[in-house]
Design a protein around this motif. Structure first.
Motif, PDB file in Angstrom:
ATOM      1  N   GLY A 193       2.001  72.175  43.500  1.00  0.00           N
ATOM      2  CA  GLY A 193       2.943  72.375  42.409  1.00  0.00           C
ATOM      3  C   GLY A 193       4.401  72.242  42.823  1.00  0.00           C
ATOM      4  N   GLN A 194       4.659  71.903  44.067  1.00  0.00           N
ATOM      5  CA  GLN A 194       6.047  71.802  44.552  1.00  0.00           C
ATOM      6  C   GLN A 194       6.397  70.342  44.893  1.00  0.00           C
ATOM      7  OE1 GLN A 194       8.005  74.809  45.091  1.00  0.00           O
ATOM      8  NE2 GLN A 194       6.331  75.693  43.919  1.00  0.00           N
ATOM      9  N   THR A 195       7.702  70.079  44.973  1.00  0.00           N
ATOM     10  CA  THR A 195       8.185  68.751  45.359  1.00  0.00           C
ATOM     11  C   THR A 195       8.987  68.869  46.654  1.00  0.00           C
ATOM     12  OG1 THR A 195       8.274  68.039  43.065  1.00  0.00           O
ATOM     13  CG2 THR A 195       9.597  66.788  44.610  1.00  0.00           C
ATOM     14  N   TYR A 196       8.805  67.920  47.551  1.00  0.00           N
ATOM     15  CA  TYR A 196       9.465  67.969  48.861  1.00  0.00           C
ATOM     16  C   TYR A 196      10.143  66.635  49.156  1.00  0.00           C
ATOM     17  CZ  TYR A 196       6.517  72.044  49.407  1.00  0.00           C
ATOM     18  OH  TYR A 196       5.909  73.254  49.208  1.00  0.00           O
ATOM     19  N   GLY A 249      -8.771  58.554  61.177  1.00  0.00           N
ATOM     20  CA  GLY A 249      -8.422  59.944  61.462  1.00  0.00           C
ATOM     21  C   GLY A 249      -8.896  60.858  60.369  1.00  0.00           C
ATOM     22  N   LYS A 250      -8.792  62.155  60.668  1.00  0.00           N
ATOM     23  CA  LYS A 250      -9.246  63.138  59.686  1.00  0.00           C
ATOM     24  C   LYS A 250      -8.135  63.418  58.684  1.00  0.00           C
ATOM     25  CE  LYS A 250     -12.566  65.372  62.718  1.00  0.00           C
ATOM     26  NZ  LYS A 250     -12.871  66.539  63.536  1.00  0.00           N
ATOM     27  N   GLY A 251      -8.541  63.816  57.520  1.00  0.00           N
ATOM     28  CA  GLY A 251      -7.566  64.156  56.491  1.00  0.00           C
ATOM     29  C   GLY A 251      -7.876  63.433  55.201  1.00  0.00           C
ATOM     30  N   ARG A 252      -7.493  64.059  54.115  1.00  0.00           N
ATOM     31  CA  ARG A 252      -7.717  63.456  52.800  1.00  0.00           C
ATOM     32  C   ARG A 252      -6.764  62.284  52.612  1.00  0.00           C
ATOM     33  NH1 ARG A 252     -10.640  67.195  50.075  1.00  0.00           N
ATOM     34  NH2 ARG A 252     -10.357  69.383  50.672  1.00  0.00           N
ATOM     35  N   VAL A 253      -7.172  61.355  51.768  1.00  0.00           N
ATOM     36  CA  VAL A 253      -6.314  60.214  51.436  1.00  0.00           C
ATOM     37  C   VAL A 253      -5.204  60.698  50.498  1.00  0.00           C
ATOM     38  CG1 VAL A 253      -6.255  57.961  50.290  1.00  0.00           C
ATOM     39  CG2 VAL A 253      -8.215  58.594  51.715  1.00  0.00           C
ATOM     40  N   VAL A 254      -3.989  60.295  50.775  1.00  0.00           N
ATOM     41  CA  VAL A 254      -2.857  60.692  49.935  1.00  0.00           C
ATOM     42  C   VAL A 254      -2.877  59.837  48.655  1.00  0.00           C
ATOM     43  CG1 VAL A 254      -0.345  60.876  49.775  1.00  0.00           C
ATOM     44  CG2 VAL A 254      -1.490  61.222  51.979  1.00  0.00           C
ATOM     45  N   PRO A 255      -3.003  60.458  47.488  1.00  0.00           N
ATOM     46  CA  PRO A 255      -2.939  59.658  46.251  1.00  0.00           C
ATOM     47  C   PRO A 255      -1.560  59.013  46.131  1.00  0.00           C
ATOM     48  CG  PRO A 255      -3.825  61.857  45.823  1.00  0.00           C
ATOM     49  CD  PRO A 255      -3.273  61.887  47.215  1.00  0.00           C
ATOM     50  N   ALA A 256      -1.562  57.753  45.785  1.00  0.00           N
ATOM     51  CA  ALA A 256      -0.291  57.004  45.732  1.00  0.00           C
ATOM     52  C   ALA A 256       0.698  57.638  44.758  1.00  0.00           C
ATOM     53  CB  ALA A 256      -0.570  55.556  45.343  1.00  0.00           C
ATOM     54  N   THR A 257       0.184  58.311  43.726  1.00  0.00           N
ATOM     55  CA  THR A 257       1.078  58.899  42.711  1.00  0.00           C
ATOM     56  C   THR A 257       1.852  60.098  43.249  1.00  0.00           C
ATOM     57  OG1 THR A 257      -0.808  60.192  41.940  1.00  0.00           O
ATOM     58  CG2 THR A 257      -0.297  58.170  40.726  1.00  0.00           C
ATOM     59  N   TRP A 258       1.465  60.628  44.380  1.00  0.00           N
ATOM     60  CA  TRP A 258       2.178  61.774  44.954  1.00  0.00           C
ATOM     61  C   TRP A 258       3.469  61.342  45.652  1.00  0.00           C
ATOM     62  CZ3 TRP A 258      -1.494  65.744  47.718  1.00  0.00           C
ATOM     63  CH2 TRP A 258      -2.511  66.134  46.828  1.00  0.00           C
ATOM     64  N   ILE A 259       3.573  60.075  45.968  1.00  0.00           N
ATOM     65  CA  ILE A 259       4.711  59.607  46.762  1.00  0.00           C
ATOM     66  C   ILE A 259       5.665  58.803  45.880  1.00  0.00           C
ATOM     67  CG2 ILE A 259       5.399  58.184  48.739  1.00  0.00           C
ATOM     68  CD1 ILE A 259       3.912  60.762  49.502  1.00  0.00           C
ATOM     69  N   GLN A 260       6.930  59.210  45.916  1.00  0.00           N
ATOM     70  CA  GLN A 260       7.951  58.487  45.155  1.00  0.00           C
ATOM     71  C   GLN A 260       8.989  57.944  46.148  1.00  0.00           C
ATOM     72  OE1 GLN A 260       9.401  61.387  42.386  1.00  0.00           O
ATOM     73  NE2 GLN A 260       7.635  61.177  41.040  1.00  0.00           N
ATOM     74  N   LEU A 306       7.740  63.787  48.070  1.00  0.00           N
ATOM     75  CA  LEU A 306       6.317  64.132  47.949  1.00  0.00           C
ATOM     76  C   LEU A 306       6.179  65.093  46.773  1.00  0.00           C
ATOM     77  CD1 LEU A 306       3.360  64.501  48.940  1.00  0.00           C
ATOM     78  CD2 LEU A 306       4.221  66.247  50.496  1.00  0.00           C
ATOM     79  N   VAL A 307       5.421  64.697  45.779  1.00  0.00           N
ATOM     80  CA  VAL A 307       5.201  65.543  44.597  1.00  0.00           C
ATOM     81  C   VAL A 307       3.744  66.008  44.628  1.00  0.00           C
ATOM     82  CG1 VAL A 307       5.320  65.650  42.082  1.00  0.00           C
ATOM     83  CG2 VAL A 307       6.869  64.146  43.328  1.00  0.00           C
ATOM     84  N   VAL A 308       3.556  67.277  44.972  1.00  0.00           N
ATOM     85  CA  VAL A 308       2.194  67.803  45.083  1.00  0.00           C
ATOM     86  C   VAL A 308       1.822  68.438  43.737  1.00  0.00           C
ATOM     87  CG1 VAL A 308       0.654  69.268  46.428  1.00  0.00           C
ATOM     88  CG2 VAL A 308       2.713  68.331  47.486  1.00  0.00           C
ATOM     89  N   PRO A 309       0.799  67.941  43.084  1.00  0.00           N
ATOM     90  CA  PRO A 309       0.448  68.514  41.777  1.00  0.00           C
ATOM     91  C   PRO A 309      -0.192  69.904  41.917  1.00  0.00           C
ATOM     92  CG  PRO A 309      -1.098  66.789  42.385  1.00  0.00           C
ATOM     93  CD  PRO A 309      -0.062  66.811  43.455  1.00  0.00           C
ATOM     94  N   ASP A 310      -0.205  70.643  40.820  1.00  0.00           N
ATOM     95  CA  ASP A 310      -0.810  71.981  40.812  1.00  0.00           C
ATOM     96  C   ASP A 310      -2.278  71.928  41.233  1.00  0.00           C
ATOM     97  OD1 ASP A 310       1.440  73.343  39.941  1.00  0.00           O
ATOM     98  OD2 ASP A 310       1.081  72.758  37.874  1.00  0.00           O
ATOM     99  N   THR A 311      -2.904  70.825  40.900  1.00  0.00           N
ATOM    100  CA  THR A 311      -4.352  70.708  41.112  1.00  0.00           C
ATOM    101  C   THR A 311      -4.700  70.189  42.508  1.00  0.00           C
ATOM    102  OG1 THR A 311      -4.176  68.519  40.121  1.00  0.00           O
ATOM    103  CG2 THR A 311      -4.870  70.314  38.672  1.00  0.00           C
ATOM    104  N   ALA A 312      -3.710  70.032  43.377  1.00  0.00           N
ATOM    105  CA  ALA A 312      -3.952  69.456  44.713  1.00  0.00           C
ATOM    106  C   ALA A 312      -4.924  70.319  45.511  1.00  0.00           C
ATOM    107  CB  ALA A 312      -2.637  69.330  45.459  1.00  0.00           C
ATOM    108  N   VAL A 324      -1.116  73.739  51.311  1.00  0.00           N
ATOM    109  CA  VAL A 324      -1.647  75.095  51.242  1.00  0.00           C
ATOM    110  C   VAL A 324      -1.574  75.549  49.777  1.00  0.00           C
ATOM    111  CG1 VAL A 324      -0.984  75.675  53.602  1.00  0.00           C
ATOM    112  CG2 VAL A 324       0.622  76.094  51.754  1.00  0.00           C
ATOM    113  N   PRO A 325      -2.288  76.624  49.444  1.00  0.00           N
ATOM    114  CA  PRO A 325      -2.253  77.055  48.038  1.00  0.00           C
ATOM    115  C   PRO A 325      -0.836  77.376  47.596  1.00  0.00           C
ATOM    116  CG  PRO A 325      -3.978  78.198  49.242  1.00  0.00           C
ATOM    117  CD  PRO A 325      -3.166  77.461  50.259  1.00  0.00           C
ATOM    118  N   GLY A 326      -0.528  77.063  46.358  1.00  0.00           N
ATOM    119  CA  GLY A 326       0.795  77.341  45.805  1.00  0.00           C
ATOM    120  C   GLY A 326       0.923  78.795  45.433  1.00  0.00           C
ATOM    121  N   PRO A 327       2.083  79.205  44.869  1.00  0.00           N
ATOM    122  CA  PRO A 327       2.262  80.585  44.452  1.00  0.00           C
ATOM    123  C   PRO A 327       1.229  80.959  43.392  1.00  0.00           C
ATOM    124  CG  PRO A 327       4.059  79.195  43.680  1.00  0.00           C
ATOM    125  CD  PRO A 327       3.225  78.359  44.575  1.00  0.00           C
TER     126      PRO A 327
END
Lengths: 201, 222
Positions: free
Chosen positions: A29-32, A59-70, A90-96, A133-136
């Motif tokens: 839910g945050q933007t960085y 490598g390990k790790g989830r694929v970054v959805p292209a829509t998260w990156i501006q 980086l725009v992380v959605p609430d549902t990440a 990590v989990p949001g607020p």
């Protein structure tokens, strides 16, 4: 297969070797703002570099959805051997989903080596990595629409005022007695007690 | 007594203030002096060169052409400069002799390679690159792992080896870049490659001009 006339020259694209990474963990839910990424035209022709996010690296790790990156700009014009930087958000959605993410920032040249045969195009990639990590905590009224939340708040406030006024307001009675001292002076004796409504003086 | 202490305090305060003012005046004078010295003594800056920190790939190919086409069956047999059907072959370079495409790596990287669709000049139906190996992105649909209708195979080769499986739209390790076959390129490594294109069993589109783009990518070592 035929193409434009042959010509001398080279096409080339460069991207910073260091991965683009977020030092702290990102919260849903945050933007960085990520560190700006550095590009170069390593060829001898003018270049128009396109940027995109794609999983290239193992490598390990989830694929970054292209829509998260501006990107500050998704297409960059560069003269031969010119370099530049582009900002990234980086725009992380609430549902990440939480966990590590890994993909690549890919710079693709649009210029081609013109030939009568095929077109030859350069590209370069660097890693993009961060952790979510989990949001607020969403709170009690997270699912309630904002206008309704305001109404509920006003009603609660009014209720609180009423209860306060009805049950917790105490009025004070101040009574004044006059006592006569033996020498004839009159002394006022103020005595305040609480409890009843209204004031008697 | 109080009056005396108060006066002493005021005097001490004034002394400290005076020291600060004098120090500030000296500091400003020093800074101006340094600035003037720099202005008189020429540029105070100098250039520092550092080693490259870019992962890059540069491609050049002067005067390349699909100059040797053959195969196909009459009446659509290949001519020297035009692809025939079915399964016409056209070459850029010649295995064992000529590798006209020069690929220059920047910092140590994995070199990947991939092909676009073949796009006809009239914007009609494109040909899709297919692969002949067990691990394919798009399998060749023709008999004997030949390209099917509206499919084509594009293989790259170098002085070390030839890619027998074909390129795909997905960027894959360029096993022809260097002798090891693992597509790891050292800093500044330069290699030369050639390409062979094998056409479809039959095209849907009647265009006589097609465009294919081959991309080389410098990727992280992983």
């Amino acid at each position: 297969m035929t193409c434009p006339a042959a010509a001398e020259g080279s096409v080339g694209v460069g991207i910073q070797e260091n991965p683009v990474s977020l030092q702290k963990a990102a919260k849903a839910g945050q933007t960085y703002t990520l560190p700006a990424v550095h590009f170069a035209n390593t060829g001898t022709q003018d270049e128009s570099i396109r940027l995109r996010v794609e999983r290239i690296s193992d490598g390990k790790g989830r694929v970054v959805p292209a829509t998260w990156i501006q990107f500050g700009s998704t297409q960059i014009q560069l003269s031969p051997h010119q370099e530049t930087k582009v900002s990234i958000h980086l725009v992380v959605p609430d549902t990440a989903r939480t966990g590590s993410y890994l993909s690549d920032i890919v710079a693709i040249g649009s210029a081609v080596v013109p030939s009568k045969a095929a077109d030859f195009r350069p590209a370069a990639a660097t890693k993009l990595e961060f952790r979510v990590v989990p949001g607020p905590s969403p709170g009690l009224f997270a699912s309630v629409p904002r206008p309704l939340r305001v109404v509920i708040l006003i009603v609660l406030l009014a209720l609180l005022l009423y209860i306060g006024n009805r049950y917790f307001t105490r009025n004070f009675t101040v009574s004044v007695r006059r006592k006569k001292k033996p020498d004839g002076d009159v002394a006022d004796n103020l005595d305040g007690t609480g409890g009843s409504r209204g004031a008697n003086v | 007594m109080f009056d005396r202490v108060f006066r002493l305090g005021v005097n001490a305060g004034l002394t400290i203030l005076a020291v600060i003012v004098v120090a500030a005046v000296i500091a400003v004078a020093q800074i101006k002096s340094i600035a003037q010295t720099s202005a008189r003594g020429g540029p105070a800056t100098t250039n520092l060169r550092v080693v490259p920190t870019m992962r890059s790939v540069t491609v050049s190919a002067a005067g390349v052409d699909f100059s040797r086409c053959h195969h196909g069956t009459p009446p659509r047999r290949s001519t020297t400069l035009a692809l025939g059907f079915p399964y016409g072959h056209c070459y850029i370079g010649r295995q064992g002799k000529d590798y006209p495409i020069k690929i220059t790596n920047g910092l140590e990287a994995r070199i990947l390679v991939g092909s676009s669709n073949a796009v006809p000049a009239d914007g009609g139906k494109q040909w899709v690159p297919c692969m002949r190996g067990a691990r394919h992105v798009v399998a060749c649909a023709g008999p004997g792992k030949q390209p099917g209708q509206d499919q084509f195979v594009i293989e790259n080769f170098s002085r070390y080896t030839q890619n027998k499986f074909g390129l795909s739209r997905t960027m894959l390790c360029d096993g022809e870049f260097g002798p090891s076959g693992d597509c790891i390129a050292t800093t500044g490594q330069v290699e030369r490659e050639g390409v062979v294109l094998i056409g479809p069993s039959k095209p849907d589109d009647n265009s006589t001009t097609w465009t294919v783009t081959i991309t080389w990518m410098a990727a992280p070592l992983s």
